[in-house]
Design an enzyme around this catalytic site. Structure first.
Site, PDB file in Angstrom:
ATOM      1  N   LYS A  52       1.996  -2.260 -10.155  1.00 53.64           N
ATOM      2  CA  LYS A  52       0.861  -3.187 -10.197  1.00 53.64           C
ATOM      3  C   LYS A  52       1.272  -4.475 -10.903  1.00 53.64           C
ATOM      4  O   LYS A  52       0.990  -5.584 -10.435  1.00 53.64           O
ATOM      5  CB  LYS A  52      -0.351  -2.532 -10.890  1.00 53.64           C
ATOM      6  CG  LYS A  52      -1.016  -1.464 -10.026  1.00 53.64           C
ATOM      7  CD  LYS A  52      -2.079  -0.632 -10.752  1.00 53.64           C
ATOM      8  CE  LYS A  52      -2.593   0.472  -9.829  1.00 53.64           C
ATOM      9  NZ  LYS A  52      -3.601   1.359 -10.421  1.00 53.64           N
ATOM     10  N   GLN A  96      -5.652   2.860 -16.168  1.00 54.56           N
ATOM     11  CA  GLN A  96      -5.036   3.806 -15.238  1.00 54.56           C
ATOM     12  C   GLN A  96      -5.531   5.221 -15.518  1.00 54.56           C
ATOM     13  O   GLN A  96      -5.562   5.665 -16.670  1.00 54.56           O
ATOM     14  CB  GLN A  96      -3.502   3.717 -15.359  1.00 54.56           C
ATOM     15  CG  GLN A  96      -2.742   4.496 -14.310  1.00 54.56           C
ATOM     16  CD  GLN A  96      -2.920   3.965 -12.883  1.00 54.56           C
ATOM     17  OE1 GLN A  96      -3.204   2.785 -12.664  1.00 54.56           O
ATOM     18  NE2 GLN A  96      -2.774   4.831 -11.899  1.00 54.56           N
ATOM     19  N   ASP A 119     -11.167  -2.168 -10.050  1.00 52.69           N
ATOM     20  CA  ASP A 119     -11.034  -0.848  -9.430  1.00 52.69           C
ATOM     21  C   ASP A 119     -12.303  -0.461  -8.667  1.00 52.69           C
ATOM     22  O   ASP A 119     -12.274   0.430  -7.821  1.00 52.69           O
ATOM     23  CB  ASP A 119     -10.810   0.224 -10.519  1.00 52.69           C
ATOM     24  CG  ASP A 119      -9.356   0.631 -10.678  1.00 52.69           C
ATOM     25  OD1 ASP A 119      -8.587   0.508  -9.703  1.00 52.69           O
ATOM     26  OD2 ASP A 119      -8.996   1.068 -11.791  1.00 52.69           O
TER      27      ASP A 119
HETATM   28  N1  GUN Z   1      -5.152   6.697 -10.629  1.00 53.51           N
HETATM   29  C1  GUN Z   1      -4.933   6.999  -9.325  1.00 53.51           C
HETATM   30  N2  GUN Z   1      -5.423   6.028  -8.528  1.00 53.51           N
HETATM   31  C2  GUN Z   1      -5.961   5.086  -9.352  1.00 53.51           C
HETATM   32  C3  GUN Z   1      -6.609   3.848  -9.122  1.00 53.51           C
HETATM   33  O1  GUN Z   1      -6.805   3.403  -7.990  1.00 53.51           O
HETATM   34  N3  GUN Z   1      -7.013   3.178 -10.242  1.00 53.51           N
HETATM   35  C4  GUN Z   1      -6.825   3.659 -11.488  1.00 53.51           C
HETATM   36  N4  GUN Z   1      -7.278   2.932 -12.511  1.00 53.51           N
HETATM   37  N5  GUN Z   1      -6.228   4.815 -11.735  1.00 53.51           N
HETATM   38  C5  GUN Z   1      -5.797   5.520 -10.667  1.00 53.51           C
END
Ligand code: GUN
Length: 290
Positions: A52, A96, A119
């Site tokens: 990311k 995350q 998100d």
């Molecule tokens: N863990 C797995 N997929 C995601 C996501 O799309 N966003 C976040 N914040 N954590 C995750």
């Protein structure tokens, strides 16, 4: 069989975003800024967060990565989120997942300011999605819909079977594909751990979205000829022959299912890269909303 190349489409989207960032810069405006919080040392989460952050740099965004040990208290994490909420320089914030057991995921997600929740996991944003209002659509479902759109895969009146009812993928993708839009207008069936005889549903499906996190769950005898199969699974399965000691496996037994499909996504290189591209899109949108 046509392979859906998520890597290629994600690269196209990133290029579109990078061009918008150049335009923002040329107008002397601030570039979008994403903050990412990572708690603990989970290997998968570390890789996702690193990707990311790297992708932010690739499109010209500013990013801040904040790492905490597994032992951080819930209160300290919530305080940091509140501080970022107040920081007008930061456009998007994500924490995350998963989080250590002593920290409430619900409290964390509800503390993120909805206008920075790129998100799309905050209840306010989930509610807007249900109501069909403009919001941050969670990145993985948004990526799936974008792949269907860019490959011109018809969805209207099709039967879509979604495997999994998570807040991150199954539930939102079901909403997106059943709503009155293109892509959309599907008849959607959600299957989950309590569904009896999942094969009965998948074998009738025009489109299957597999998001249950069980490696190679979907077998050839569960899929009809000509189906579109989207694989959201990314489980690390130990493999002594691999230099890393593991390989990434999707929820679909790719080798046996692919020959029956009209379209299928690979793992890796399918939905995964799209998730990051759509997160960047949400972050750009958040900066524009100001
Ligand atoms: N863990 C797995 N997929 C995601 C996501 O799309 N966003 C976040 N914040 N954590 C995750």
């Amino acid at each position: 069989m046509n392979l859906i190349d998520g890597k290629k489409i994600a690269a196209q989207i990133k290029e579109e975003i990078a061009n918008e960032v150049l335009a923002i810069k040329s107008q002397g405006r601030k570039v979008p800024h994403l903050a990412v919080i990572l708690v603990g040392k989970d290997g998968g989460s570390q890789t996702y967060v690193a990707n990311k952050v790297k992708s932010c740099a690739e499109v010209g965004f500013f990013s801040t990565k904040i790492e905490y040990p597994e032992t951080i208290s819930e209160g300290e994490l919530l305080d940091k989120i509140r501080e970022i909420n107040q920081n007008s320089d930061i456009d998007g914030l994500l924490v995350q997942l998963p989080l250590p057991k002593h920290i409430s995921e619900e409290k964390v997600l509800e503390t993120i300011a909805p206008e920075k929740d790129v998100d799309g996991f905050h209840a306010v944003n989930m509610g807007k999605l249900v109501a069909g209002l403009p919001t941050f659509v969670p990145a993985t479902p948004a990526g799936i819909v974008e792949l269907l759109k860019r490959y011109n895969i018809p969805t209207e009146s099709k039967h879509c079977v979604v495997l999994g009812r998570s807040h991150i993928v199954g539930t939102p993708v079901s909403l997106l594909l059943s709503r009155k839009s293109n892509p959309g207008n599907c008849t959607v069936t959600i299957c989950h751990s309590k569904t009896k005889d999942i094969k009965q549903y998948t074998s009738q499906a025009d489109i299957i979205i597999a998001a249950i996190g069980q490696p190679e769950f979907l077998k050839a005898d569960m899929v009809r000829e000509g189906a579109v199969v989207i694989d959201v699974g990314t489980t690390r399965v130990s493999d002594p022959n691999s230099s890393k000691g593991w390989v990434l496996k999707g929820d679909v037994a790719f080798d046996e299912v692919a020959p029956k499909c009209s379209y299928i996504t690979p793992v890796p290189g399918g939905v995964g890269p799209m998730t990051i591209a759509m997160l960047l899109k949400n972050t750009l949108q958040s900066a524009k909303n100001k």
